[in-house]
Design an enzyme around this catalytic site. Structure first.
Site, PDB file in Angstrom:
ATOM      1  CG  ASN A 135      37.094  51.669  35.148  1.00 39.01           C
ATOM      2  OD1 ASN A 135      36.973  50.788  35.986  1.00 39.01           O
ATOM      3  ND2 ASN A 135      37.123  51.424  33.850  1.00 39.01           N
ATOM      4  CD  GLU A 142      36.083  47.908  32.072  1.00 39.25           C
ATOM      5  OE1 GLU A 142      36.064  48.700  33.030  1.00 39.25           O
ATOM      6  OE2 GLU A 142      37.132  47.491  31.561  1.00 39.25           O
TER       7      GLU A 142
END
Ligand code: GLP
Length: 254
Positions: A135, A142
């Site tokens: 991702n 993140e």
């Protein structure tokens, strides 16, 4: 950003190790920023070989790792401190006292993160090694609405938990949180080497190279760093080449 594409994972690993070795030979007391994950394994193996067969000397090197799972320590096989010992530190002549990782077992993780940030401020990295999550995460930064700045405690996304469960017996065992350096420390490195291998990284690599700088693709911030080398194997470079027509040789001529 300089993009280098190699035929396969082995070539990628050898060339990544050569870059690290050049750093250490030119500046024996280099500070290396190290990463975990399966991608740098081949590079670490090649560095071990260079240490054994070509006198690559790590005795004056200091290392700081990017991150550590919360709740795991040196007794756990899956902790990053164990990973680093198994694949690198126990096989080269680096001083164990000069190898640092965030403390995954700290009673107060927030405080441990602050301490690591202070430590990282004191020993800036000459070369930062990075892998990349599917991702687009780097370290454990993140995708989010903002770029995390300092070392912090983070919740892992579902996609990262699923990707990393292959190292654990079951998904339940994957820690849900980690301590990770933020963007400030990653971007403070003089030079950055990002490695990516395999088709599952191809899309995020194209986003990183051709997309906008956005905290939804954390690695895209590297576009703002003056000295980044991205080493890819052919499967990881597939989108760059097929969808965006990236031509390595043309880039070289520029
Ligand atoms: C973990 C690490 C990252 C690493 C990523 C990719 O989440 N925290 O630093 O880059 O995994 O791992 P792999 O190389 O196994 O694909």
């Amino acid at each position: 950003m300089e993009i280098q594409i190699f035929e396969n994972y082995e070539e990628l690993s050898i060339n990544a190790a050569r870059l690290v070795a050049a750093q250490v030979r030119l500046k024996p007391d280099s500070v290396l920023g190290l990463a975990t994950g399966s991608t740098p394994l081949g590079m670490y193996a090649e560095l071990v070989r260079m240490h054994e067969e070509e006198n690559l000397d790590f005795s004056e090197v200091t290392s700081l790792n990017l991150d550590e799972y919360l709740g795991l320590g040196e007794e756990d096989d899956q902790s990053y401190v164990s990973f680093m010992r198994e694949h690198l530190f126990s096989k080269i002549n680096i001083d164990p006292e000069a190898t640092y990782l965030p403390d995954g077992l700290a009673a107060d993780p927030e405080e441990a993160a602050m301490y690591y940030e202070m430590l990282a401020d004191m020993v800036p990295r000459d070369l930062q090694i990075l892998g990349i999550g599917r991702n687009g995460h780097i370290g454990f930064n993140e995708p989010d609405d903002v770029f995390p700045v300092e070392t912090h405690v983070t919740d892992l996304t579902e996609s990262t938990i699923q990707a990393n469960q292959r190292f654990f017996k079951s998904e339940e065992e994957v820690p849900r949180q980690a301590i990770t350096m933020g963007m400030k420390q990653i971007m403070a490195a003089k030079k950055i080497l990002l490695l990516a291998s395999g088709a599952e990284k191809a899309e995020t690599i194209a986003d990183l190279v051709f997309g906008e700088v956005t905290s939804q693709v954390p690695a895209s911030i590297l576009n703002l760093h003056p000295d980044v080398v991205i080493m890819l194997d052919e499967p990881a470079a597939r989108y760059l080449v097929e969808e965006y027509g990236f031509d390595e040789e043309e880039e070289d001529e520029d």
